[in-house]
Design a protein around this motif. Sequence first.
Motif, mmCIF file in Angstrom:
data_model
loop_
_atom_site.group_PDB
_atom_site.id
_atom_site.type_symbol
_atom_site.label_atom_id
_atom_site.label_comp_id
_atom_site.label_asym_id
_atom_site.label_seq_id
_atom_site.Cartn_x
_atom_site.Cartn_y
_atom_site.Cartn_z
ATOM 1 N N ARG A 107 0.831 -1.209 0.000
ATOM 2 C CA ARG A 107 0.000 0.000 0.000
ATOM 3 C C ARG A 107 0.862 1.254 0.000
ATOM 4 N NH1 ARG A 107 -4.539 -0.725 4.522
ATOM 5 N NH2 ARG A 107 -5.099 1.313 3.650
ATOM 6 N N THR A 108 0.680 2.079 -1.020
ATOM 7 C CA THR A 108 1.434 3.331 -1.129
ATOM 8 C C THR A 108 1.190 4.221 0.079
ATOM 9 O OG1 THR A 108 1.310 3.235 -3.542
ATOM 10 C CG2 THR A 108 1.786 5.375 -2.566
ATOM 11 N N SER A 109 -0.022 4.242 0.568
ATOM 12 C CA SER A 109 -0.356 5.120 1.700
ATOM 13 C C SER A 109 0.335 4.697 2.990
ATOM 14 C CB SER A 109 -1.876 5.128 1.917
ATOM 15 O OG SER A 109 -2.346 3.820 2.212
ATOM 16 N N ARG A 110 0.872 3.458 3.044
ATOM 17 C CA ARG A 110 1.497 2.962 4.270
ATOM 18 C C ARG A 110 2.959 2.574 4.050
ATOM 19 N NH1 ARG A 110 -2.284 -1.464 7.001
ATOM 20 N NH2 ARG A 110 -0.499 -1.421 8.419
ATOM 21 N N VAL A 148 0.647 12.080 7.715
ATOM 22 C CA VAL A 148 1.898 11.326 7.669
ATOM 23 C C VAL A 148 3.067 12.243 8.014
ATOM 24 C CG1 VAL A 148 3.466 9.968 6.230
ATOM 25 C CG2 VAL A 148 0.993 9.748 5.923
ATOM 26 N N PRO A 149 3.798 11.964 9.086
ATOM 27 C CA PRO A 149 4.978 12.771 9.427
ATOM 28 C C PRO A 149 6.019 12.734 8.306
ATOM 29 C CG PRO A 149 4.371 11.333 11.249
ATOM 30 C CD PRO A 149 3.550 10.907 10.078
ATOM 31 N N GLY A 150 6.629 13.892 8.037
ATOM 32 C CA GLY A 150 7.670 13.963 7.024
ATOM 33 C C GLY A 150 7.152 14.182 5.627
ATOM 34 N N ALA A 151 5.805 14.209 5.457
ATOM 35 C CA ALA A 151 5.251 14.392 4.119
ATOM 36 C C ALA A 151 5.493 15.812 3.637
ATOM 37 C CB ALA A 151 3.758 14.084 4.125
#
Length: 394
Positions: A107-110, A148-151
């Motif tokens: 999963r791209t989101s994860r 998402v941290p760092g996004a």
Amino acid sequence: MRVLHTSDWHVGRTFHGRDLLADQESVLSGLADLVTDERVDVVVISGDLYDRAVPSGEAVEVCVRVLGKLRAAGAHIVVTPGNHDSAARVGAFADFAAAGGLHLCTRTSRLHDPVLIDDEHGPVAFYGIPYLEPDPARHVLNSTAERVPGATGSLRARGHAAVLGEAMNRIGADLSARPEGTRSVVLAHAFVTGGEASQSERTISVGGVEQVPGSVFDAADYVALGHLHGPQRIGEHLRYSGSPLAYSFSEADQRKSVWLLDLDAAGLAGVERRELPVPRALATVCGRLEDLLNEPEYEALRDCYLSATLTDEVRPLDAMRQLQRRFPHAVHLEWQPEEGRATAPLRYSEAVRGRDDRELTDGFVADCRGAPPSESERELLDEALRAIRTAEDS
């Protein structure tokens, strides 16, 4: 911790029409012996587990058996999908599979959520970056940026470098938030600058640009790359394992292998190469058909997958069937006369202007075979032309 890096299994692929499932299962099952002999803790598979998004039932059965043998040998398995297989299908039942030691990172989101596996020095974080098709991946990354941290926030740039850069930003942020000394292995399916391609990879170019710089992955202790089918070292911590079998004649000289890497308390401690068995060698030959069929020097190629280029002045009739009598695994054939084809290509209107049906058919045969039709062939052509005229008049 000892990790085995492999990729690009392409289970279900054929080779010029020949079924490779038995060869694939034989070579891949042998990895279980390597896991046992080398005391491997984790096997990573960096994309293209299958050759197509919807694999056959037989291909799935082979994968199930091979993965089961790897797990029975004592290794955890981490898998991420490539540009050939389907992330949704590979990732089906991922949460249940993880309980049994098979970790499907699809999963791209994860992609910033690692698989954590401990050794005596603490945790190793395995991050699986599925193949990122730039535009769909950019949409997913932008839609999840707020949580998402760092996004980056709003990812505007297009292309592989942009989405992989954003993926590594998120992985870097997650890694920095973990206890000091946490080591990392990143699985990625991409074309990294400096890599050497083969003829069997499907292009992943977008807008003419498919490559990404290796510096994108600097934050990781080791990057297990997939996509290119030749084993190669881009940097000490940045390597392609290549495919376990050759899938094109351009790979005939490659020695297929896997990488074994050791992680100590400080990170990457060393990488070793282990070569894989070759179920059937590949060979290419060039010469006149009569020579290929009779010269003893070619006898050693009888059991190889064979690609032949014929140099006869006239194209031989039924050449592949004749070749396969001596070389049963001949699968590819080309005709390139030694003196070349001197006739310059003409536009269709120029090629047929002022020529009657007989001249056109003779010219067609001569163009295809490099020689005019024989008398018996002319009789057949005349009979065909008469039949056509009769049909038109009726």
